[in-house]
Scaffold this motif. Structure first.
Motif, PDB file in Angstrom:
ATOM      1  N   ASP A   1       0.824  -1.212   0.000  1.00  0.00           N
ATOM      2  CA  ASP A   1       0.000   0.000   0.000  1.00  0.00           C
ATOM      3  C   ASP A   1       0.862   1.269   0.000  1.00  0.00           C
ATOM      4  O   ASP A   1       0.682   2.157   0.821  1.00  0.00           O
ATOM      5  CB  ASP A   1      -0.953  -0.026   1.193  1.00  0.00           C
ATOM      6  CG  ASP A   1      -2.135   0.902   1.013  1.00  0.00           C
ATOM      7  OD1 ASP A   1      -2.441   1.267  -0.145  1.00  0.00           O
ATOM      8  OD2 ASP A   1      -2.756   1.283   2.023  1.00  0.00           O
ATOM      9  N   SER A   2       1.830   1.315  -0.887  1.00  0.00           N
ATOM     10  CA  SER A   2       2.712   2.474  -1.102  1.00  0.00           C
ATOM     11  C   SER A   2       3.681   2.753   0.041  1.00  0.00           C
ATOM     12  O   SER A   2       4.209   3.852   0.148  1.00  0.00           O
ATOM     13  CB  SER A   2       1.894   3.746  -1.383  1.00  0.00           C
ATOM     14  OG  SER A   2       1.046   3.555  -2.484  1.00  0.00           O
ATOM     15  N   SER A   3       3.925   1.777   0.911  1.00  0.00           N
ATOM     16  CA  SER A   3       4.832   1.974   2.039  1.00  0.00           C
ATOM     17  C   SER A   3       5.665   0.717   2.284  1.00  0.00           C
ATOM     18  O   SER A   3       5.210  -0.392   2.046  1.00  0.00           O
ATOM     19  CB  SER A   3       4.053   2.272   3.319  1.00  0.00           C
ATOM     20  OG  SER A   3       3.292   3.439   3.185  1.00  0.00           O
TER      21      SER A   3
ATOM     22  N   LEU B   1       4.678  -0.210   9.940  1.00  0.00           N
ATOM     23  CA  LEU B   1       5.298   0.687   8.977  1.00  0.00           C
ATOM     24  C   LEU B   1       6.786   0.760   9.273  1.00  0.00           C
ATOM     25  O   LEU B   1       7.192   0.936  10.420  1.00  0.00           O
ATOM     26  CB  LEU B   1       4.668   2.084   9.080  1.00  0.00           C
ATOM     27  CG  LEU B   1       5.134   3.112   8.077  1.00  0.00           C
ATOM     28  CD1 LEU B   1       4.731   2.697   6.670  1.00  0.00           C
ATOM     29  CD2 LEU B   1       4.531   4.473   8.414  1.00  0.00           C
ATOM     30  N   LEU B   2       7.613   0.602   8.247  1.00  0.00           N
ATOM     31  CA  LEU B   2       9.061   0.654   8.432  1.00  0.00           C
ATOM     32  C   LEU B   2       9.520   2.102   8.303  1.00  0.00           C
ATOM     33  O   LEU B   2       9.372   2.722   7.250  1.00  0.00           O
ATOM     34  CB  LEU B   2       9.767  -0.221   7.387  1.00  0.00           C
ATOM     35  CG  LEU B   2      11.271  -0.352   7.520  1.00  0.00           C
ATOM     36  CD1 LEU B   2      11.645  -1.002   8.852  1.00  0.00           C
ATOM     37  CD2 LEU B   2      11.837  -1.164   6.376  1.00  0.00           C
TER      38      LEU B   2
END
Length: 140
Positions: free
Chosen positions: A92-94, A113-114
């Motif tokens: 999802d774009s992350s 989230l990284l």
């Protein structure tokens, strides 16, 4: 701004780093996947498409660059029994780091989230990749 960099594994097992390209074969019988070196020569190296991963723009707590497909270990705790292993993914774009959780827990999958703060909080260290060391994921 984050550096755009990819890595991909050649059939001989060597990792190549640079720009990722997909091109139609001259005879139009399919496509070829390759990495173009970022050195002055710009050499092209054909790679296995399933092994291609993008640089996240982050480094682990030991200064190693983190790529999509890397296996990370969280070493924030001094107790090795608390260390967990994660896989870097792009979702999802992350960039995320995720792991499967043993069945005795309600949730079977955990994803975060990284980002730089998470690398520090979890004490994340690159210990391998899913393409070279898939057996590392059987620890948890």
């Amino acid at each position: 701004m984050r550096e755009i960099l990819f890595r991909g594994k050649r059939k001989n097992g060597r990792w190549e780093y640079g720009n990722y390209c997909i091109a139609e074969k001259i005879d139009k019988s399919g496509v070829e996947y390759f990495i173009i070196d970022i050195d002055a020569e710009g050499s092209q190296h054909y790679v296995i498409p399933e092994t291609v991963g993008q640089y996240t723009g982050l480094i682990d707590k030991n200064g190693m660059v983190i790529f999509e497909g890397d296996i990370l270990e969280s070493r924030a705790s001094e107790n090795k029994e608390d260390w967990r292993r994660w896989v870097v993914t792009f979702y999802d774009s992350s960039f995320c780091f995720e792991r499967e959780i043993p069945r005795k827990y309600k949730h079977k999958h955990e994803q975060n989230l990284l980002c730089e703060d998470e690398v520090k909080l979890y004490g994340l260290v690159v210990i391998g990749s899913i393409h070279d060391n898939p057996e590392l994921l059987t620890k948890d």
